[in-house]
Design an enzyme around this catalytic site. Structure first.
Site, PDB file in Angstrom:
ATOM      1  N   GLU A 121     -85.507 109.414 -25.468  1.00 54.40           N
ATOM      2  CA  GLU A 121     -84.578 110.518 -25.174  1.00 54.40           C
ATOM      3  C   GLU A 121     -85.218 111.861 -25.535  1.00 54.40           C
ATOM      4  O   GLU A 121     -85.110 112.835 -24.796  1.00 54.40           O
ATOM      5  CB  GLU A 121     -83.270 110.316 -25.948  1.00 54.40           C
ATOM      6  CG  GLU A 121     -82.524 109.087 -25.466  1.00 54.40           C
ATOM      7  CD  GLU A 121     -81.183 108.886 -26.167  1.00 54.40           C
ATOM      8  OE1 GLU A 121     -81.167 108.780 -27.405  1.00 54.40           O
ATOM      9  OE2 GLU A 121     -80.154 108.845 -25.461  1.00 54.40           O
ATOM     10  N   GLU A 141     -81.382  99.809 -27.116  1.00 51.16           N
ATOM     11  CA  GLU A 141     -80.031 100.018 -27.658  1.00 51.16           C
ATOM     12  C   GLU A 141     -79.160  98.782 -27.482  1.00 51.16           C
ATOM     13  O   GLU A 141     -78.470  98.362 -28.414  1.00 51.16           O
ATOM     14  CB  GLU A 141     -79.363 101.224 -26.971  1.00 51.16           C
ATOM     15  CG  GLU A 141     -79.779 102.579 -27.515  1.00 51.16           C
ATOM     16  CD  GLU A 141     -81.078 103.112 -26.917  1.00 51.16           C
ATOM     17  OE1 GLU A 141     -81.793 102.351 -26.240  1.00 51.16           O
ATOM     18  OE2 GLU A 141     -81.370 104.296 -27.131  1.00 51.16           O
TER      19      GLU A 141
HETATM   20  C1  1HE Z   1     -87.504 102.224 -38.756  1.00 51.64           C
HETATM   21  C2  1HE Z   1     -87.284 102.242 -37.368  1.00 51.64           C
HETATM   22  C3  1HE Z   1     -86.056 102.769 -36.901  1.00 51.64           C
HETATM   23  C4  1HE Z   1     -89.205 101.385 -37.733  1.00 51.64           C
HETATM   24  N1  1HE Z   1     -85.183 103.224 -37.818  1.00 51.64           N
HETATM   25  N2  1HE Z   1     -86.600 102.678 -39.617  1.00 51.64           N
HETATM   26  N3  1HE Z   1     -85.072 101.680 -32.115  1.00 51.64           N
HETATM   27  C5  1HE Z   1     -85.524 100.433 -32.143  1.00 51.64           C
HETATM   28  O1  1HE Z   1     -84.814  99.462 -31.962  1.00 51.64           O
HETATM   29  C6  1HE Z   1     -86.991 100.261 -32.509  1.00 51.64           C
HETATM   30  C7  1HE Z   1     -87.099  99.743 -33.915  1.00 51.64           C
HETATM   31  N4  1HE Z   1     -88.483  99.662 -34.391  1.00 51.64           N
HETATM   32  C8  1HE Z   1     -89.344  98.700 -33.972  1.00 51.64           C
HETATM   33  O2  1HE Z   1     -89.072  97.909 -33.107  1.00 51.64           O
HETATM   34  C9  1HE Z   1     -90.682  98.651 -34.666  1.00 51.64           C
HETATM   35  O3  1HE Z   1     -90.552  99.281 -35.939  1.00 51.64           O
HETATM   36  C10 1HE Z   1     -91.832  99.323 -33.896  1.00 51.64           C
HETATM   37  C11 1HE Z   1     -92.194  98.466 -32.687  1.00 51.64           C
HETATM   38  C12 1HE Z   1     -91.513 100.737 -33.465  1.00 51.64           C
HETATM   39  C13 1HE Z   1     -93.081  99.398 -34.837  1.00 51.64           C
HETATM   40  O4  1HE Z   1     -93.348  98.104 -35.334  1.00 51.64           O
HETATM   41  P1  1HE Z   1     -94.249  97.939 -36.644  1.00 51.64           P
HETATM   42  O5  1HE Z   1     -94.463  96.468 -36.851  1.00 51.64           O
HETATM   43  O6  1HE Z   1     -95.443  98.819 -36.546  1.00 51.64           O
HETATM   44  O7  1HE Z   1     -93.395  98.571 -37.861  1.00 51.64           O
HETATM   45  P2  1HE Z   1     -92.177  97.927 -38.686  1.00 51.64           P
HETATM   46  O8  1HE Z   1     -92.709  97.029 -39.752  1.00 51.64           O
HETATM   47  O9  1HE Z   1     -91.125  97.378 -37.801  1.00 51.64           O
HETATM   48  O10 1HE Z   1     -91.560  99.242 -39.349  1.00 51.64           O
HETATM   49  C14 1HE Z   1     -92.316  99.989 -40.291  1.00 51.64           C
HETATM   50  C15 1HE Z   1     -91.326 100.784 -41.097  1.00 51.64           C
HETATM   51  O11 1HE Z   1     -90.671 101.691 -40.227  1.00 51.64           O
HETATM   52  C16 1HE Z   1     -90.233  99.937 -41.713  1.00 51.64           C
HETATM   53  O12 1HE Z   1     -89.836 100.566 -42.888  1.00 51.64           O
HETATM   54  P3  1HE Z   1     -90.287  99.991 -44.354  1.00 51.64           P
HETATM   55  O13 1HE Z   1     -89.640 100.931 -45.323  1.00 51.64           O
HETATM   56  O14 1HE Z   1     -89.767  98.581 -44.400  1.00 51.64           O
HETATM   57  O15 1HE Z   1     -91.796 100.070 -44.350  1.00 51.64           O
HETATM   58  C17 1HE Z   1     -89.133 100.016 -40.698  1.00 51.64           C
HETATM   59  O16 1HE Z   1     -87.850  99.782 -41.247  1.00 51.64           O
HETATM   60  C18 1HE Z   1     -89.262 101.462 -40.274  1.00 51.64           C
HETATM   61  N5  1HE Z   1     -88.704 101.671 -38.937  1.00 51.64           N
HETATM   62  N6  1HE Z   1     -88.358 101.722 -36.754  1.00 51.64           N
HETATM   63  C19 1HE Z   1     -85.465 103.171 -39.131  1.00 51.64           C
HETATM   64  N7  1HE Z   1     -85.767 102.882 -35.595  1.00 51.64           N
HETATM   65  C20 1HE Z   1     -78.771 108.693 -30.527  1.00 51.64           C
HETATM   66  S1  1HE Z   1     -78.624 107.067 -30.245  1.00 51.64           S
HETATM   67  C21 1HE Z   1     -80.210 106.439 -30.076  1.00 51.64           C
HETATM   68  C22 1HE Z   1     -80.170 104.944 -30.257  1.00 51.64           C
HETATM   69  C23 1HE Z   1     -81.522 104.364 -30.458  1.00 51.64           C
HETATM   70  O17 1HE Z   1     -82.508 105.052 -30.590  1.00 51.64           O
HETATM   71  S2  1HE Z   1     -81.580 102.664 -30.529  1.00 51.64           S
HETATM   72  C24 1HE Z   1     -83.263 102.303 -30.622  1.00 51.64           C
HETATM   73  C25 1HE Z   1     -83.676 102.045 -32.031  1.00 51.64           C
END
Ligand code: 1HE
Length: 266
Positions: A121, A141
């Site tokens: 977005e 989402e």
């Molecule tokens: C996060 C987020 C997040 C990572 N919010 N903390 N978006 C998603 O559904 C995508 C969610 N993220 C992922 O699928 C993956 O993190 C990635 C593919 C982007 C990267 O994977 P990877 O293996 O490199 O990293 P990871 O181990 O999943 O995450 C590393 C850290 O980033 C970890 O935190 P830590 O404290 O445990 O190290 C994760 O929790 C953190 N992290 N993504 C919070 N999204 C206005 S409405 C909009 C609605 C949406 O955007 S929905 C889509 C959400």
């Protein structure tokens, strides 16, 4: 000319100057540049101030390997927001992204890795998107039990059409590389570094008169919200102002003198 930056007390974004281009970097790589509310507020502050700073173009990029993982899911879960609270959050996202899209200053997004959910977005509010070979696009989402709240229903459907957007949301389909380029999620796909290409595009845009850039980077978006009759009136009005500016006159004299560059196929 090297522009000066005021001191911004930002924690989640970095602002730098490259001559007359502002380079904004999302700076939560350890959280995959997930968009918490503080980041959104910092984007609002920066893009509100931008017209006063004299920059001619902006590159929007990210630290780390991913452009943005979208909404900060951890913050969202912890906050246990009510419906009306999250509606207000969405309005702040719209404030930030509308300032980018309608601000009249070219914003070029340099994408890489995950450009998903709210990250897509944000990217789709930029005027030009440059992807590299690592970039992938998704709208997860639905899989998270959520819905888009940062303008995807307008901007992503505008880029790729409603049918593809619905497919992305229902199936979790991802787009990358040539397929993403083909459907219009990005305008450029580079072999190596998207930052380098985005800066090159931004530098080229700085050569265009500011008034023309203002029209290109706001009027086209505004006309999307109008009837064809009103949009064509608006276009005539804007062209009346832009096409009679002194800088246009100078360039047209150069064309007549045969000193201006010709439009060639390459
Ligand atoms: C996060 C987020 C997040 C990572 N919010 N903390 N978006 C998603 O559904 C995508 C969610 N993220 C992922 O699928 C993956 O993190 C990635 C593919 C982007 C990267 O994977 P990877 O293996 O490199 O990293 P990871 O181990 O999943 O995450 C590393 C850290 O980033 C970890 O935190 P830590 O404290 O445990 O190290 C994760 O929790 C953190 N992290 N993504 C919070 N999204 C206005 S409405 C909009 C609605 C949406 O955007 S929905 C889509 C959400």
């Amino acid at each position: 000319m090297q522009m000066q930056l005021p001191v911004f007390e930002f924690k989640n974004i970095i602002v730098e100057a490259d001559t007359n281009i502002a380079i904004i970097s999302l700076n939560r790589a350890q959280k995959r540049n997930a968009l918490n509310i503080e980041t959104i507020e910092e984007l609002i502050l920066f893009f509100s101030e931008l017209p006063n700073l004299g920059f001619k173009a902006v590159v929007l990029r990210a630290e780390g390997e991913h452009f943005s993982a979208g909404l900060d899911l951890i913050e969202h879960q912890k906050e246990q927001r009510s419906a009306s609270e999250f509606m207000q959050i969405c309005l702040r996202w719209h404030e930030a992204f509308n300032k980018i899209e309608y601000g009249g200053i070219p914003v070029i997004a340099a994408l890489k890795g995950a450009t998903v959910g709210g990250g897509l977005e944000l990217a789709s509010a930029a005027h030009i998107r440059v992807a590299d070979q690592t970039t992938y696009f998704a709208l997860p989402e639905g899989q998270r039990g959520l819905f888009t709240g940062g303008g995807a229903t307008i901007r992503v459907s505008d880029l790729i059409g409603r049918a593809r957007m619905i497919d992305m949301m229902l199936t979790g389909r991802t787009y990358k590389a040539n397929e993403a380029l083909r459907v219009g999620l990005c305008q450029y796909l580079v072999e190596n570094n998207s930052d380098t290409k985005a800066i090159k595009i931004a530098k080229a845009a700085t050569k265009i008169p500011s008034l023309s850039n203002f029209a290109i980077c706001s009027t086209i978006s505004h006309t999307r919200n109008m009837s064809a009759l009103d949009a064509s009136y608006m276009e005539a009005f804007v062209a009346g102002v832009v096409n009679t500016q002194p800088e246009a006159n100078d360039r047209l004299i150069a064309f007549a003198d045969k000193t201006a560059a010709r439009v060639r196929a390459d």
